[in-house]
Design an enzyme around this catalytic site. Structure first.
Site, short mmCIF file in Angstrom:
data_model
loop_
_atom_site.label_atom_id
_atom_site.label_comp_id
_atom_site.label_asym_id
_atom_site.label_seq_id
_atom_site.Cartn_x
_atom_site.Cartn_y
_atom_site.Cartn_z
N ILE A 254 0.55 -1.31 0.11
CA ILE A 254 -0.33 0.16 0.34
C ILE A 254 0.92 1.14 -0.15
CG2 ILE A 254 -1.49 1.31 1.23
CD1 ILE A 254 -2.70 -1.61 2.43
N ALA B 54 1.28 -2.66 15.31
CA ALA B 54 1.53 -0.93 14.32
C ALA B 54 0.71 -0.13 14.77
CB ALA B 54 2.44 -1.62 13.70
N CYS C 120 -0.86 -29.50 25.46
CA CYS C 120 -1.18 -30.57 25.35
C CYS C 120 -1.47 -30.98 23.85
CB CYS C 120 -1.76 -30.94 26.44
SG CYS C 120 -3.91 -30.63 26.31
N CYS D 191 -9.55 5.56 23.94
CA CYS D 191 -10.47 6.34 23.99
C CYS D 191 -11.78 6.72 24.46
CB CYS D 191 -11.13 6.45 21.62
SG CYS D 191 -12.12 5.90 21.56
#
Length: 621
Positions: free
Chosen positions: A43, A138, A191, A445
């Site tokens: 991107i 991130a 396990c 927030c």
């Protein structure tokens, strides 16, 4: 192909529908704004190109990664000569050629976005932040710093032909990136991974999160979840023992001796459809011969048993030679991928499980799916559209009261969550939706607190720090207080005696530290500008369902609040700000298969999954 996609987009969704209230001005004031890009991968390459060609003049870009040859098929700013060089630096140099010399200012940073130099004061310098990350931790880290700095964030992600762009600011009418709960990650008890795997994913997790760190990790000398009885000797390299000899000894224990020991436990297999079978290590080593081989063959071809044995030994030998250069499994390390694939295949042969090729195994181990350059290009264009809308709206809000300013910004900009390639009932390539409202239970927030349910007589403070605060809540350098008493602190400025004192305190259980059920620990992380309360509630360990809570605790309630007006603690210790360096791309959300393990040293969670189906609330990584 690209033309067809753009033609379809323009035919089904007009730009005016994305921003009907505000003209997208590209005047000098708008284009001179300070832009921060995080990520210079799939991107990121498309995004910086689009920003420069739009006319933006002041751009900063952060990326930790260097260029790998596998990046070249979709990250078009890079060439073969750039392999091994910094992504951010090469991206800068490549796009500078698109415009007149001196007409643009680009600052390229090679580093991890969670580094101290990229803290709150750094983020405050920018008018908007644009994310092109492949990593959930991130993303959370950047989200928290943007909230603290009160800087708008445009998030993005792609997975194959699908993608999304979302906008986040602090405000009632716009959710932060962490307001929406992420998909619950499926975890597997130790396990199951160690003794009774039943799927190919189980064998991959065993290889990446148990055996690999036990043999090659930085803490390989410490006991692990694989160390049972004589296993300690099997996993300890002898003086002057060659890497190949050690690998053969590990092979003999893991795929033969350990299986034979399990078969002696008849009660374990009484109600199971089939039992495992041990491999004959001595016979297999003889079949492999002593001929030295190179490479790992066609990535799409499944290995024979003999090939898997030879590659296990050879790849392990090469990894032993790398020594301290290895910190964890790296999907871009051919030797590491070969070792994990061989280990998984041999475990499949032990348990009669269908196994996969190295290419497919790498996809599961590295949490990757096919990347499509066209999707990255479309998403980068949408990021710039949302950025232009916000930057233009900011010019009209200078006289507005500070309180509620961000809500006004989102409304005036007509910000949208835009989803790409979902093809809903209207057959639209682009599907714009109104942003989600703030979640009042968001720890980051909103006013909220987290609650930890655990056995306080067995859970140590170190368990809380490593398994809960760092692994689950993604704090970076947490400080823990009980009332006015400092229990834990981190940082480079601590004295040696302070480090020792906190290490000793960390070994004590919560009960020994005088904490009662319902007691509160105050958590503070200056590196992330995050502060919240953690309520601890007692429940006996035997009352936890091992399948549901394999780590022996439950984290519930809300998440920590980023304090308004104060420095907010960035809850996410951001991982590397880098794009996937393969011909595939990492996906962190919308996960179908996930795995976790109990050991605090084995805290990675990986997955491979298709994108979620389109809906108002869905999130695509």
């Amino acid at each position: 192909y690209l033309y067809a996609h753009i033609k379809m987009a323009s035919a089904t969704t007009s730009l005016s529908s994305l921003s009907p209230r505000l003209s997208l001005s590209t005047d000098e004031e708008t284009l001179s704004k300070n832009i921060l890009m995080v990520g210079a991968g799939g991107i990121g390459c498309e995004l910086i190109k689009t920003l420069v060609l739009t006319g933006f003049q002041n751009i900063s870009i952060i990326d930790l990664d260097t260029i790998d040859v596998s990046n070249l098929n979709r990250q078009f700013l890079f060439r073969k000569k750039h392999v091994g060089m910094s992504k951010s630096q090469v991206a800068k140099e490549s796009v500078e050629k698109f415009v007149k010399k001196g007409s643009i200012n680009i600052d390229a940073y090679t580093g991890n976005v969670k580094e101290e130099r990229f803290g709150l004061e750094f983020f405050k310098k920018f008018d908007i932040v644009l994310n092109g990350l492949d990593n959930l931790e991130a993303r959370r880290h950047v989200n928290r710093l943007c909230l603290s700095a009160n800087v708008p964030l445009v998030e993005s992600g792609t997975t194959g032909y699908k993608g999304q762009v979302t906008v986040h600011v602090r405000g009632k009418y716009c959710a932060c990136f962490e307001c929406a709960p992420k998909p619950v990650q499926k975890s597997f008890p130790i396990c199951t991974l160690r003794d009774t795997p039943s799927t190919f994913v189980h064998t991959i997790v065993f290889a990446t999160d148990l055996l690999f760190p036990r043999l090659f990790g930085p803490n390989k000398e410490d006991p692990s979840d694989l160390d049972e009885e004589e296993a300690r000797d099997a996993f300890t390299r002898k003086d002057k023992e060659s890497g190949t000899a050690f690998a053969k000894r590990v092979f003999a224990y893991v795929f033969e001796k350990k299986i034979k020991d399990l078969l002696e436990r008849e009660d374990m297999w009484a109600n199971r459809d089939k039992k495992p079978k041990a491999l004959d290590s001595e016979t297999l080593f003889m079949k492999c011969g002593e001929e030295e081989k190179t490479g790992y063959g066609d990535a799409h071809k499944k290995w024979t048993m003999e090939e898997a044995v030879e590659i296990f030994v050879r790849s392990a030998g090469k990894l032993f030679e790398k020594g301290d250069q290895i910190s964890e499994f790296d999907k871009d390390d051919d030797d590491a991928v070969a070792f994990v694939t061989a280990t998984a295949q041999l475990r499949c042969l032990n348990y009669d499980i269908e196994y996969m090729s190295r290419f497919d195994a790498k996809g599961v181990a590295g949490n990757i799916v096919h990347a499509v350059a066209t999707t990255n290009a479309i998403v980068s264009g949408l990021i710039v559209l949302e950025a232009l809308k916000i930057l233009n709206a900011q010019k009209h809000l200078k006289e507005v009261e500070e309180e509620g300013k961000n809500d006004g910004l989102i409304k005036l900009a007509n910000s949208r969550y835009t989803f790409v390639g979902n093809f809903n009932a209207g057959k639209q390539l682009l599907q714009p939706l109104a942003p989600d409202e703030q979640n009042p239970k968001c720890v980051v927030c909103s006013n909220a607190r987290a609650e930890l349910c655990c056995d306080m007589s067995k859970t140590t403070l170190a368990d809380v720090v490593t398994k809960v605060l760092k692994k689950k809540l993604n704090t970076n350098e947490p400080t823990v207080l009980k009332g006015d008493e400092m229990l834990h602190e981190e940082g480079a400025d601590l004295d040696e005696d302070e480090v020792e004192t906190y290490a000793a305190t960390g070994k004590k259980t919560l009960k020994c530290l005088g904490l009662e059920s319902g007691g509160i620990l105050c958590i503070d992380d200056n590196s992330q500008e995050l502060r919240f309360d953690l309520v601890v509630v007692h429940q006996n360990l035997e009352n936890f369902d091992e399948e549901t809570f394999p780590e022996g605790f439950e984290l519930r309630g809300e998440t920590p609040k980023v304090a308004e007006g104060e420095e907010k603690k960035d809850d996410d210790a951001a991982a590397a700000a880098c794009e996937a360096s393969d011909d595939l791309e990492i996906i962190e959300e919308g996960l179908d298969v996930m795995k976790t393990v109990e050991s605090p040293r084995l805290s990675k969670t990986k997955a491979k999954s298709p994108s979620p189906t389109p809906s108002k609330k869905r999130k695509i990584a």
